[in-house]
Motif scaffolding. Structure first.
Motif, PDB file in Angstrom:
ATOM      1  N   ASN A 101       1.337  -0.346   8.840  1.00 52.01           N
ATOM      2  CA  ASN A 101       0.853  -0.397  10.216  1.00 52.01           C
ATOM      3  C   ASN A 101       1.475   0.712  11.063  1.00 52.01           C
ATOM      4  O   ASN A 101       2.644   1.050  10.887  1.00 52.01           O
ATOM      5  N   GLU A 102       0.691   1.264  11.983  1.00 49.39           N
ATOM      6  CA  GLU A 102       1.185   2.395  12.799  1.00 49.39           C
ATOM      7  C   GLU A 102       2.424   2.033  13.624  1.00 49.39           C
ATOM      8  O   GLU A 102       3.216   2.899  13.968  1.00 49.39           O
ATOM      9  N   ASP A 103       2.570   0.745  13.947  1.00 50.49           N
ATOM     10  CA  ASP A 103       3.699   0.330  14.795  1.00 50.49           C
ATOM     11  C   ASP A 103       4.990   0.072  14.019  1.00 50.49           C
ATOM     12  O   ASP A 103       6.038  -0.157  14.616  1.00 50.49           O
ATOM     13  N   THR A 104       4.896   0.063  12.692  1.00 51.19           N
ATOM     14  CA  THR A 104       6.088  -0.242  11.891  1.00 51.19           C
ATOM     15  C   THR A 104       6.993   0.989  11.830  1.00 51.19           C
ATOM     16  O   THR A 104       6.542   2.065  11.422  1.00 51.19           O
ATOM     17  N   PRO A 105       8.245   0.863  12.267  1.00 53.66           N
ATOM     18  CA  PRO A 105       9.122   2.035  12.185  1.00 53.66           C
ATOM     19  C   PRO A 105       9.541   2.313  10.735  1.00 53.66           C
ATOM     20  O   PRO A 105      10.123   1.453  10.084  1.00 53.66           O
ATOM     21  N   VAL A 106       9.159   3.484  10.236  1.00 52.44           N
ATOM     22  CA  VAL A 106       9.541   3.889   8.874  1.00 52.44           C
ATOM     23  C   VAL A 106      10.004   5.336   8.953  1.00 52.44           C
ATOM     24  O   VAL A 106       9.294   6.178   9.508  1.00 52.44           O
ATOM     25  N   ALA A 107      11.179   5.617   8.429  1.00 53.79           N
ATOM     26  CA  ALA A 107      11.689   6.990   8.490  1.00 53.79           C
ATOM     27  C   ALA A 107      12.094   7.451   7.091  1.00 53.79           C
ATOM     28  O   ALA A 107      12.481   6.642   6.245  1.00 53.79           O
ATOM     29  N   ILE A 108      11.978   8.755   6.881  1.00 52.89           N
ATOM     30  CA  ILE A 108      12.380   9.323   5.599  1.00 52.89           C
ATOM     31  C   ILE A 108      13.855   9.009   5.355  1.00 52.89           C
ATOM     32  O   ILE A 108      14.681   9.113   6.263  1.00 52.89           O
ATOM     33  N   GLY A 109      14.152   8.588   4.136  1.00 49.66           N
ATOM     34  CA  GLY A 109      15.530   8.226   3.795  1.00 49.66           C
ATOM     35  C   GLY A 109      15.795   6.733   3.894  1.00 49.66           C
ATOM     36  O   GLY A 109      16.760   6.228   3.316  1.00 49.66           O
ATOM     37  N   ASP A 110      14.931   5.999   4.633  1.00 50.33           N
ATOM     38  CA  ASP A 110      15.071   4.538   4.692  1.00 50.33           C
ATOM     39  C   ASP A 110      14.875   3.950   3.299  1.00 50.33           C
ATOM     40  O   ASP A 110      14.233   4.557   2.441  1.00 50.33           O
ATOM     41  N   HIS A 111      15.365   2.723   3.134  1.00 51.65           N
ATOM     42  CA  HIS A 111      15.018   1.983   1.931  1.00 51.65           C
ATOM     43  C   HIS A 111      13.897   1.018   2.295  1.00 51.65           C
ATOM     44  O   HIS A 111      13.944   0.382   3.352  1.00 51.65           O
ATOM     45  N   GLY A 112      12.871   0.948   1.481  1.00 52.84           N
ATOM     46  CA  GLY A 112      11.753   0.055   1.800  1.00 52.84           C
ATOM     47  C   GLY A 112      11.290  -0.692   0.569  1.00 52.84           C
ATOM     48  O   GLY A 112      11.634  -0.324  -0.569  1.00 52.84           O
ATOM     49  N   TYR A 113      10.509  -1.729   0.793  1.00 47.61           N
ATOM     50  CA  TYR A 113      10.004  -2.559  -0.314  1.00 47.61           C
ATOM     51  C   TYR A 113       8.505  -2.746  -0.157  1.00 47.61           C
ATOM     52  O   TYR A 113       8.019  -3.009   0.958  1.00 47.61           O
ATOM     53  N   ALA A 114       7.798  -2.605  -1.259  1.00 44.86           N
ATOM     54  CA  ALA A 114       6.347  -2.759  -1.271  1.00 44.86           C
ATOM     55  C   ALA A 114       6.019  -4.088  -1.936  1.00 44.86           C
ATOM     56  O   ALA A 114       6.406  -4.325  -3.085  1.00 44.86           O
ATOM     57  N   VAL A 115       5.297  -4.930  -1.201  1.00 42.49           N
ATOM     58  CA  VAL A 115       5.026  -6.291  -1.679  1.00 42.49           C
ATOM     59  C   VAL A 115       3.549  -6.407  -2.046  1.00 42.49           C
ATOM     60  O   VAL A 115       2.684  -6.346  -1.165  1.00 42.49           O
ATOM     61  N   PRO A 116       3.221  -6.551  -3.343  1.00 43.55           N
ATOM     62  CA  PRO A 116       1.807  -6.575  -3.753  1.00 43.55           C
ATOM     63  C   PRO A 116       1.071  -7.824  -3.277  1.00 43.55           C
ATOM     64  O   PRO A 116       1.627  -8.921  -3.312  1.00 43.55           O
ATOM     65  N   ARG A 117      -0.167  -7.622  -2.829  1.00 40.02           N
ATOM     66  CA  ARG A 117      -1.024  -8.756  -2.513  1.00 40.02           C
ATOM     67  C   ARG A 117      -1.598  -9.246  -3.849  1.00 40.02           C
ATOM     68  O   ARG A 117      -2.292  -8.494  -4.549  1.00 40.02           O
ATOM     69  N   GLN A 118      -1.289 -10.481  -4.189  1.00 36.30           N
ATOM     70  CA  GLN A 118      -1.545 -10.963  -5.547  1.00 36.30           C
ATOM     71  C   GLN A 118      -3.016 -10.892  -5.975  1.00 36.30           C
ATOM     72  O   GLN A 118      -3.314 -10.569  -7.105  1.00 36.30           O
ATOM     73  N   ASP A 119      -3.914 -11.188  -5.045  1.00 43.06           N
ATOM     74  CA  ASP A 119      -5.332 -11.211  -5.460  1.00 43.06           C
ATOM     75  C   ASP A 119      -5.923  -9.818  -5.566  1.00 43.06           C
ATOM     76  O   ASP A 119      -7.113  -9.678  -5.845  1.00 43.06           O
ATOM     77  N   ARG A 120      -5.098  -8.786  -5.350  1.00 45.54           N
ATOM     78  CA  ARG A 120      -5.599  -7.415  -5.506  1.00 45.54           C
ATOM     79  C   ARG A 120      -4.894  -6.670  -6.638  1.00 45.54           C
ATOM     80  O   ARG A 120      -5.083  -5.474  -6.804  1.00 45.54           O
ATOM     81  N   VAL A 121      -4.112  -7.387  -7.413  1.00 46.69           N
ATOM     82  CA  VAL A 121      -3.445  -6.759  -8.561  1.00 46.69           C
ATOM     83  C   VAL A 121      -4.464  -6.564  -9.688  1.00 46.69           C
ATOM     84  O   VAL A 121      -5.255  -7.458  -9.982  1.00 46.69           O
ATOM     85  N   LEU A 122      -4.453  -5.371 -10.290  1.00 45.29           N
ATOM     86  CA  LEU A 122      -5.356  -5.060 -11.410  1.00 45.29           C
ATOM     87  C   LEU A 122      -4.505  -4.662 -12.602  1.00 45.29           C
ATOM     88  O   LEU A 122      -3.539  -3.909 -12.444  1.00 45.29           O
ATOM     89  N   LEU A 123      -4.860  -5.140 -13.778  1.00 42.38           N
ATOM     90  CA  LEU A 123      -4.093  -4.766 -14.963  1.00 42.38           C
ATOM     91  C   LEU A 123      -5.006  -4.106 -15.984  1.00 42.38           C
ATOM     92  O   LEU A 123      -6.104  -4.599 -16.265  1.00 42.38           O
ATOM     93  N   TYR A 124      -4.541  -2.967 -16.498  1.00 39.94           N
ATOM     94  CA  TYR A 124      -5.338  -2.168 -17.429  1.00 39.94           C
ATOM     95  C   TYR A 124      -4.625  -2.065 -18.774  1.00 39.94           C
ATOM     96  O   TYR A 124      -3.406  -1.898 -18.827  1.00 39.94           O
ATOM     97  N   ARG A 125      -5.420  -2.174 -19.837  1.00 38.10           N
ATOM     98  CA  ARG A 125      -4.912  -1.980 -21.193  1.00 38.10           C
ATOM     99  C   ARG A 125      -5.714  -0.834 -21.803  1.00 38.10           C
ATOM    100  O   ARG A 125      -6.948  -0.869 -21.771  1.00 38.10           O
ATOM    101  N   ASP A 126      -5.005   0.171 -22.319  1.00 41.64           N
ATOM    102  CA  ASP A 126      -5.659   1.354 -22.892  1.00 41.64           C
ATOM    103  C   ASP A 126      -6.713   1.933 -21.942  1.00 41.64           C
ATOM    104  O   ASP A 126      -7.792   2.359 -22.371  1.00 41.64           O
ATOM    105  N   GLY A 127      -6.422   1.913 -20.674  1.00 40.82           N
ATOM    106  CA  GLY A 127      -7.311   2.528 -19.689  1.00 40.82           C
ATOM    107  C   GLY A 127      -8.409   1.624 -19.174  1.00 40.82           C
ATOM    108  O   GLY A 127      -9.087   1.958 -18.207  1.00 40.82           O
ATOM    109  N   ASP A 128      -8.637   0.474 -19.797  1.00 42.66           N
ATOM    110  CA  ASP A 128      -9.724  -0.411 -19.366  1.00 42.66           C
ATOM    111  C   ASP A 128      -9.180  -1.647 -18.669  1.00 42.66           C
ATOM    112  O   ASP A 128      -8.128  -2.179 -19.050  1.00 42.66           O
ATOM    113  N   LEU A 129      -9.930  -2.126 -17.685  1.00 45.22           N
ATOM    114  CA  LEU A 129      -9.501  -3.291 -16.922  1.00 45.22           C
ATOM    115  C   LEU A 129      -9.414  -4.521 -17.821  1.00 45.22           C
ATOM    116  O   LEU A 129     -10.365  -4.840 -18.544  1.00 45.22           O
TER     117      LEU A 129
END
Ligand code: ATP
Length: 375
Positions: free
Chosen positions: A325-353
């Protein structure tokens, strides 16, 4: 109006380039259909073969009830709009629009009336006596469209018709084209290498690579459930994160993190196998402190997207991008965490879904996790 049906359509150019490799495809009557893919994938060849401007090396093409595989271009009842519009520079707007009618031997007076009517539909009435050089790019594009419309063809074939316009005009022309196609209801095949354009315009998209269709679906299908990593990396304004992982009993290990997988999805996995964990930057939430099942890293790059920011983290999984979000303060050098939205996770085997992306096999947005990470 008519459907277009291609069966085993193949094109091998002299020298052996197989530009189309046994394409089976039906474009439905009245559909706005996009052929999308990187340079050299064969999309222009497919369009030109439908038009009859290229002769196929094998297979068949039907337009409506007619097998047109060997029919010359002028008798296929299709109209093509080219990337450079291909207007006659020495002719007026009226004469350019009327030209195909002249070829069809429509009488002079009727031609002029029809050209003026079509020009009026496209807002060109004030420019009838001008030559193409005296028009803006957008106006030239409308003249090319008007010329295609004047004959009331069964099929429109568009070869990147918006690519010569500047970014703003391109957006306007896109909306205009979509509205026009809806109003006219003419079966339309649209070639583009711009995935955003294909997503915005088309009822369905064929994503091509190496003369083959890698995925066929609606814009939301190809966006939400790319069938392979090629489509996954090609579709989307920001590239999908495609992270190497290994299936463990309680999730997928990516870098030094154990990421949970939604219920239903785990059934398709084999413990110990290598997979690619796909998640779009838009579906990663941001957390300033460690959250179970998230991907941690140091902020390396922050790109301003206007109403949002594209943040690149570097951690044990390599580079991970997320939209914040544009309002979230994020600066280079910060430590951050990316939290996956579970229903949008995709898993591929040998290139195929394998599965994922809220597939109909029972995933839902609030499906509980198999595992609790991190390890
Ligand atoms: P672009 O977006 O760059 O126009 P494309 O997806 O439309 O690419 P095509 O123009 O259909 O791709 O070309 C498909 C393949 O066929 C490419 O490898 C190209 O080099 C080859 N090709 C195209 N035209 C010819 C030709 N006349 N002779 C030989 N090879 C050709």
């Amino acid at each position: 109006m008519a459907a277009i049906t291609m069966g085993q359509l193949t094109k091998v150019y002299p020298g052996g380039v197989r530009a189309l490799n046994e394409i089976d495809l039906t474009v439905e009557d009245g559909e706005f259909f996009a052929l999308l893919g990187p340079s050299g994938c064969g999309k222009t060849t497919l369009l030109r073969t439908i038009a009859g401007l290229e002769e196929s090396s094998g297979g068949s093409i039907r337009i409506g009830e007619n097998d047109v595989t060997s029919t010359p271009p002028g008798r296929r009842d299709v109209a093509m709009v080219f990337q450079d519009y291909a207007l006659f520079p020495h002719m007026t707007v009226t004469d350019n629009i009327a030209y195909p009618l002249k070829i069809k031997k429509v009488a002079g007076r009727e031609r002029t009336v029809k050209a003026a009517e079509t020009a009026a539909e496209l807002g060109l009435s004030d420019y009838l006596e001008r030559r193409p050089g005296q028009l803006s790019g957008g106006q030239q594009q409308r003249v090319a469209l008007a010329r295609a419309m004047a004959c009331h063809p069964k099929v429109f074939l568009f070869d990147e018709p918006l690519s010569n316009l500047d970014a703003r005009m391109r957006l306007e022309a896109r909306t205009f084209l979509k509205r026009l196609q809806r109003e006219l209801g003419v079966t339309t095949v649209f070639v583009t290498h711009d995935q955003a354009e294909a997503l915005a315009l088309a009822d369905r998209i064929a994503v091509m690579e190496g003369g083959k269709i890698r995925q066929l679906g609606t814009p939301s299908e190809v966006f939400r459930r790319p069938a392979n990593t090629f489509v996954a990396s090609f579709i989307g304004s920001t590239p999908m994160n495609l992270l190497d992982g290994v299936v463990r009993a309680q999730g997928v290990e990516v870098g030094d993190q154990l990421l949970p997988v939604p219920v239903g999805l785990g059934d398709h996995l084999v413990e110990g196998e290598k997979v690619v964990y796909g998640i779009r930057p838009e579906y990663l939430g941001h957390a300033p402190a460690a959250v179970p099942g998230s991907l941690g890293g140091e902020v390396r790059v922050v790109e301003n997207l206007g109403s949002a920011q594209l943040v690149t983290l570097e951690g044990s999984a390599g580079f991970v991008q997320l939209v914040v979000n544009e309002d979230t303060p994020v600066a280079i050098g910060d430590h951050g965490y990316a939290v996956p939205r579970q229903d949008r996770v995709l898993l591929y085997r040998d290139g195929d879904l394998i599965t994922g992306g809220a597939d109909p096999s029972g995933l839902s947005a609030d499906a509980p996790s198999l595992a609790k990470g991190p390890a």
